[in-house]
Design a protein around this motif. Structure first.
Motif, PDB file in Angstrom:
ATOM      1  N   PRO A 250       0.817  -1.213   0.000  1.00 48.62           N
ATOM      2  CA  PRO A 250       0.000   0.000   0.000  1.00 48.62           C
ATOM      3  C   PRO A 250       0.853   1.266   0.000  1.00 48.62           C
ATOM      4  CG  PRO A 250      -0.898  -1.607   1.530  1.00 48.62           C
ATOM      5  CD  PRO A 250       0.420  -2.158   1.063  1.00 48.62           C
ATOM      6  N   GLY A 251       0.405   2.253  -0.793  1.00 52.96           N
ATOM      7  CA  GLY A 251       1.084   3.533  -0.873  1.00 52.96           C
ATOM      8  C   GLY A 251       2.103   3.621  -1.982  1.00 52.96           C
ATOM      9  N   ARG A 252       2.497   2.485  -2.532  1.00 56.09           N
ATOM     10  CA  ARG A 252       3.401   2.496  -3.686  1.00 56.09           C
ATOM     11  C   ARG A 252       2.518   2.574  -4.916  1.00 56.09           C
ATOM     12  NH1 ARG A 252       8.003  -1.907  -3.439  1.00 56.09           N
ATOM     13  NH2 ARG A 252       8.523  -0.616  -1.624  1.00 56.09           N
ATOM     14  N   LEU A 253       2.486   3.708  -5.556  1.00 54.73           N
ATOM     15  CA  LEU A 253       1.463   4.013  -6.556  1.00 54.73           C
ATOM     16  C   LEU A 253       2.065   4.105  -7.950  1.00 54.73           C
ATOM     17  CD1 LEU A 253      -1.451   6.497  -6.235  1.00 54.73           C
ATOM     18  CD2 LEU A 253       0.158   6.842  -8.116  1.00 54.73           C
ATOM     19  N   LYS A 254       1.320   3.584  -8.916  1.00 48.05           N
ATOM     20  CA  LYS A 254       1.732   3.719 -10.316  1.00 48.05           C
ATOM     21  C   LYS A 254       0.651   4.465 -11.088  1.00 48.05           C
ATOM     22  CE  LYS A 254      -1.155   0.963 -12.655  1.00 48.05           C
ATOM     23  NZ  LYS A 254      -1.852   1.230 -13.921  1.00 48.05           N
ATOM     24  N   ALA A 255       1.107   5.204 -12.078  1.00 49.87           N
ATOM     25  CA  ALA A 255       0.200   5.891 -13.002  1.00 49.87           C
ATOM     26  C   ALA A 255       0.562   5.469 -14.410  1.00 49.87           C
ATOM     27  CB  ALA A 255       0.313   7.404 -12.850  1.00 49.87           C
ATOM     28  N   THR A 256      -0.402   4.903 -15.110  1.00 48.50           N
ATOM     29  CA  THR A 256      -0.210   4.466 -16.485  1.00 48.50           C
ATOM     30  C   THR A 256      -0.810   5.503 -17.421  1.00 48.50           C
ATOM     31  OG1 THR A 256      -0.232   2.123 -15.877  1.00 48.50           O
ATOM     32  CG2 THR A 256      -0.694   2.660 -18.176  1.00 48.50           C
ATOM     33  N   TYR A 257      -0.015   5.978 -18.367  1.00 50.63           N
ATOM     34  CA  TYR A 257      -0.447   7.009 -19.306  1.00 50.63           C
ATOM     35  C   TYR A 257      -0.653   6.352 -20.668  1.00 50.63           C
ATOM     36  CZ  TYR A 257       1.301  10.117 -15.671  1.00 50.63           C
ATOM     37  OH  TYR A 257       1.517  10.755 -14.475  1.00 50.63           O
ATOM     38  N   GLY A 258      -1.879   5.957 -20.932  1.00 48.58           N
ATOM     39  CA  GLY A 258      -2.230   5.372 -22.214  1.00 48.58           C
ATOM     40  C   GLY A 258      -3.293   6.217 -22.883  1.00 48.58           C
ATOM     41  N   THR A 259      -4.230   5.569 -23.568  1.00 52.53           N
ATOM     42  CA  THR A 259      -5.375   6.279 -24.130  1.00 52.53           C
ATOM     43  C   THR A 259      -6.099   7.029 -23.024  1.00 52.53           C
ATOM     44  OG1 THR A 259      -5.581   4.577 -25.831  1.00 52.53           O
ATOM     45  CG2 THR A 259      -7.482   6.010 -25.462  1.00 52.53           C
ATOM     46  N   GLY A 260      -6.344   6.310 -21.929  1.00 52.52           N
ATOM     47  CA  GLY A 260      -6.766   6.913 -20.678  1.00 52.52           C
ATOM     48  C   GLY A 260      -5.647   6.706 -19.675  1.00 52.52           C
ATOM     49  N   SER A 261      -5.940   6.907 -18.413  1.00 50.00           N
ATOM     50  CA  SER A 261      -4.931   6.664 -17.390  1.00 50.00           C
ATOM     51  C   SER A 261      -5.525   5.846 -16.260  1.00 50.00           C
ATOM     52  CB  SER A 261      -4.368   7.974 -16.823  1.00 50.00           C
ATOM     53  OG  SER A 261      -3.462   8.566 -17.716  1.00 50.00           O
ATOM     54  N   SER A 262      -4.698   4.962 -15.726  1.00 45.54           N
ATOM     55  CA  SER A 262      -5.033   4.215 -14.518  1.00 45.54           C
ATOM     56  C   SER A 262      -4.064   4.634 -13.434  1.00 45.54           C
ATOM     57  CB  SER A 262      -4.914   2.709 -14.777  1.00 45.54           C
ATOM     58  OG  SER A 262      -4.788   1.995 -13.546  1.00 45.54           O
ATOM     59  N   VAL A 263      -4.605   5.093 -12.312  1.00 40.11           N
ATOM     60  CA  VAL A 263      -3.803   5.482 -11.152  1.00 40.11           C
ATOM     61  C   VAL A 263      -4.161   4.516 -10.036  1.00 40.11           C
ATOM     62  CG1 VAL A 263      -3.221   7.364  -9.583  1.00 40.11           C
ATOM     63  CG2 VAL A 263      -3.896   7.878 -11.940  1.00 40.11           C
ATOM     64  N   THR A 391       6.436   8.036  -3.538  1.00 37.37           N
ATOM     65  CA  THR A 391       6.845   8.234  -4.924  1.00 37.37           C
ATOM     66  C   THR A 391       5.825   7.632  -5.886  1.00 37.37           C
ATOM     67  OG1 THR A 391       9.174   8.234  -4.312  1.00 37.37           O
ATOM     68  CG2 THR A 391       8.668   7.724  -6.596  1.00 37.37           C
ATOM     69  N   VAL A 392       5.623   8.311  -7.006  1.00 40.40           N
ATOM     70  CA  VAL A 392       4.742   7.810  -8.063  1.00 40.40           C
ATOM     71  C   VAL A 392       5.603   7.191  -9.153  1.00 40.40           C
ATOM     72  CG1 VAL A 392       3.129   8.499  -9.868  1.00 40.40           C
ATOM     73  CG2 VAL A 392       2.929   9.476  -7.577  1.00 40.40           C
ATOM     74  N   ARG A 393       5.240   5.990  -9.577  1.00 40.18           N
ATOM     75  CA  ARG A 393       5.939   5.298 -10.659  1.00 40.18           C
ATOM     76  C   ARG A 393       5.076   5.366 -11.911  1.00 40.18           C
ATOM     77  NH1 ARG A 393       8.830   0.164  -7.533  1.00 40.18           N
ATOM     78  NH2 ARG A 393       9.745   1.466  -5.885  1.00 40.18           N
ATOM     79  N   ALA A 394       5.665   5.836 -12.986  1.00 41.55           N
ATOM     80  CA  ALA A 394       4.913   6.131 -14.206  1.00 41.55           C
ATOM     81  C   ALA A 394       5.300   5.188 -15.334  1.00 41.55           C
ATOM     82  CB  ALA A 394       5.161   7.576 -14.637  1.00 41.55           C
ATOM     83  N   LEU A 412       2.157  17.297  -8.501  1.00 35.00           N
ATOM     84  CA  LEU A 412       2.003  16.373  -7.380  1.00 35.00           C
ATOM     85  C   LEU A 412       2.815  16.804  -6.166  1.00 35.00           C
ATOM     86  CD1 LEU A 412       2.192  12.902  -9.180  1.00 35.00           C
ATOM     87  CD2 LEU A 412       0.210  13.810  -7.950  1.00 35.00           C
ATOM     88  N   GLY A 413       3.945  17.448  -6.409  1.00 32.21           N
ATOM     89  CA  GLY A 413       4.827  17.812  -5.312  1.00 32.21           C
ATOM     90  C   GLY A 413       5.613  16.640  -4.775  1.00 32.21           C
ATOM     91  N   CYS A 414       5.867  15.636  -5.638  1.00 29.09           N
ATOM     92  CA  CYS A 414       6.658  14.481  -5.226  1.00 29.09           C
ATOM     93  C   CYS A 414       7.426  13.944  -6.428  1.00 29.09           C
ATOM     94  CB  CYS A 414       5.785  13.382  -4.626  1.00 29.09           C
ATOM     95  SG  CYS A 414       4.703  12.550  -5.810  1.00 29.09           S
ATOM     96  N   GLN A 415       8.336  13.004  -6.164  1.00 30.06           N
ATOM     97  CA  GLN A 415       9.092  12.402  -7.248  1.00 30.06           C
ATOM     98  C   GLN A 415       8.191  11.576  -8.162  1.00 30.06           C
ATOM     99  OE1 GLN A 415      12.414  10.000  -6.169  1.00 30.06           O
ATOM    100  NE2 GLN A 415      13.634  11.703  -5.362  1.00 30.06           N
ATOM    101  N   VAL A 416       8.513  11.593  -9.443  1.00 28.53           N
ATOM    102  CA  VAL A 416       7.885  10.712 -10.426  1.00 28.53           C
ATOM    103  C   VAL A 416       9.002   9.909 -11.077  1.00 28.53           C
ATOM    104  CG1 VAL A 416       6.587  10.581 -12.587  1.00 28.53           C
ATOM    105  CG2 VAL A 416       5.943  12.268 -10.848  1.00 28.53           C
ATOM    106  N   GLN A 417       8.929   8.586 -10.932  1.00 28.37           N
ATOM    107  CA  GLN A 417       9.933   7.694 -11.498  1.00 28.37           C
ATOM    108  C   GLN A 417       9.333   6.991 -12.712  1.00 28.37           C
ATOM    109  OE1 GLN A 417      10.977   5.114  -8.242  1.00 28.37           O
ATOM    110  NE2 GLN A 417      12.285   6.650  -7.260  1.00 28.37           N
ATOM    111  N   VAL A 418      10.033   7.078 -13.835  1.00 28.72           N
ATOM    112  CA  VAL A 418       9.520   6.540 -15.102  1.00 28.72           C
ATOM    113  C   VAL A 418      10.123   5.163 -15.347  1.00 28.72           C
ATOM    114  CG1 VAL A 418       9.354   6.907 -17.588  1.00 28.72           C
ATOM    115  CG2 VAL A 418       9.216   8.861 -16.018  1.00 28.72           C
TER     116      VAL A 418
END
Length: 479
Positions: A250-263, A391-394, A412-418
């Motif tokens: 929990p709390g380790r979050l990913k954001a997928t940037y496709g046609t839409g997005s899943s967070v 951290t958000v993982r993208a 977001l005010g936080c790191q984004v790791q790709v």
């Protein structure tokens, strides 16, 4: 050297990826798929084209590695999109009704009672919305071609591909995909008779639900593959990306940037509140892993639409957006089929606002980039109130844009790791497949890290301006 072959079937592309036991990627192949919009709010695909794209992608992948032995097959697939086919002949009985399709919006609004809405939420973690499969299944079953339920199979894209991969031997689906239908009880882990009754769906047309690392059958009559290759794991694409990014706590979050997005982030348990960011079943192995997820309906689609409006392809759009320091106050709300999480306002339509005499093409382009990042922030803020996010993982195609990723970190005010590979959903499915074979794949390192570069005051100002416009436009829509 043996490999697991991962097929990742998405909205606009199908990829095939050969993953070795050390986590390295030996070869990849891809094939595009088309999306049709036959009427306003209708989003369709062709089932045979989806299958053909998988065959082409596999062929292109294996052609690059002719000496590789394929030990097993795994799948990652788009979710919520659904189709019907003839049980005896295997032919589609209509289109694939896409996850973005909103033809059932009025039905969802006018037919489902408040008590039924609460029943759906308590059993599935989700709200009644045309994005999910059950309303679309009811529509498919109302069509003349599907009038004989004894001959009809209905399923999400994973079940269609599994049917074809096994030569029509098995009508099965994976639990995470089933959890997106509004028909699957994610606490009891089975189809719910009460929910089937709400949507008028007979149990006999639905596939058997298997755990994510279940025995999905073996290949038969698949071009380019020998018979007998076992299918060892299936995941929905967003869920596969979560696993592929190593987001397992929990709390380790990913954001997928496709046609839409899943967070999405794993959650400590099942929540059925009405926060706007519902619970879902991420995967089912020895025990269920639940997650909180917000679905954004238009992210990459927003960039593509804005590019068409300005006569540019997406790379040129991003270059134009980077030529100005900000949008000059211009806001683009890409609600082409309404707003998804956390707003869930289907009646809101897209708008470009706050234009003035100094606004130009570059400001509109920058507003489109900002809209993608702002929508992700809307979801993360709701999730963070319940499951604190670090951290958000993208991942996803749009992460190639340095401008978008920097804007995301700033807002977001936080790191984004790709992620270091674009095929992270395929890799996530391969993680589960290799685990079945007794091998733990490593979590792949991030390729790039973005840190916030604006002040807290600037962040609050930009977020506040976006939120004010969303409130104004949703209020004006009255939905």
């Amino acid at each position: 050297m043996t490999h697991v072959l991962a097929i990742d079937q998405g909205t606009t592309n199908t990829k095939a990826v050969l993953v070795a036991a050390d986590g390295s990627i030996t070869s990849t192949g891809a094939a595009g798929v088309s999306v049709q919009h036959p009427a306003p709010g209708h989003v369709e695909q062709d089932a045979e084209e989806l299958w053909a794209s998988a065959v082409r992608a596999v062929g292109r992948c294996l052609d690059q590695a002719p000496d590789v032995a394929v030990t097993a097959l795994v799948l990652s697939t788009q979710r919520e999109s659904v189709l019907a086919w003839d049980r005896r002949e295997g032919r589609p009985l209509g289109p694939v009704v896409g996850w973005q399709d909103e033809r059932t919006a009025a039905w969802c609004r006018d037919t489902v009672s408040e008590a039924e809405e609460e029943l759906v939420r308590s059993r599935t973690g989700l709200r009644v919305d045309p994005m999910f499969s059950a309303p679309k299944i009811a529509w498919l079953l109302s069509q003349p071609a599907a009038s004989d339920p004894s001959r009809v199979c209905v399923g999400t894209v994973d079940s269609w591909l599994l049917w074809r991969l096994t030569g029509g031997d098995r009508h099965v689906t994976e639990a995470g995909n089933a959890s997106r239908t509004l028909l699957y009880d994610i606490a009891e882990l089975g189809w719910s008779a009460e929910l089937l009754d709400v949507f008028g769906v007979p149990l006999g047309v639905l596939p058997q639900v298997l755990r994510s690392d279940g025995d999905f059958g073996t290949t038969r009559d698949v071009p380019g593959l020998p018979d007998g290759v076992p299918v060892l794991a299936v995941l929905a694409d967003s869920h596969a990306a979560l696993l592929g990014q190593g987001c397992t706590v929990p709390g380790r979050l990913k954001a997928t940037y496709g046609t839409g997005s899943s967070v999405m982030t794993p959650a400590p348990g099942l929540a059925t509140d009405d926060s706007g960011v519902p619970s879902t079943l991420a995967w089912l192995t020895e025990a269920p892993t639940y997650a909180r997820e917000g679905n954004i309906l238009a992210s990459g689609a927003a960039l593509a639409w804005t590019g068409r409006l300005l006569g540019l392809d997406v790379p040129a759009l991003l270059e134009l957006a980077a030529s100005v320091p900000d949008s000059g106050g211009v806001t683009l709300l890409p609600s082409f089929t309404g707003l998804g999480a956390p707003h869930w306002r289907r009646g809101v339509r897209a708008a470009i606002t706050q234009l003035d005499a100094g606004s130009g093409r570059a400001q509109v382009a920058r507003a489109a980039v900002d809209a993608v990042a702002q929508q992700v922030c809307d979801v993360v803020e709701v999730v963070d109130a319940d499951v604190p996010v670090g951290t958000v993982r993208a991942d996803g195609g749009a992460t190639a844009s340095q401008l978008l990723m920097q804007s995301q970190a700033d807002l977001l005010g936080c790191q984004v790791q790709v992620a270091d590979v674009p095929e992270v959903s395929a890799y996530g499915a391969a993680v589960l497949g290799w685990r079945r074979l007794g091998v733990e794949l490593p979590v792949r390192p991030s390729r790039r890290t973005f840190v916030p570069q604006i002040t807290d005051e600037a962040r609050r100002e930009r977020r506040g301006r976006w939120q004010q416009e969303v409130r104004r436009l949703t209020s004006a829509a009255g939905s």
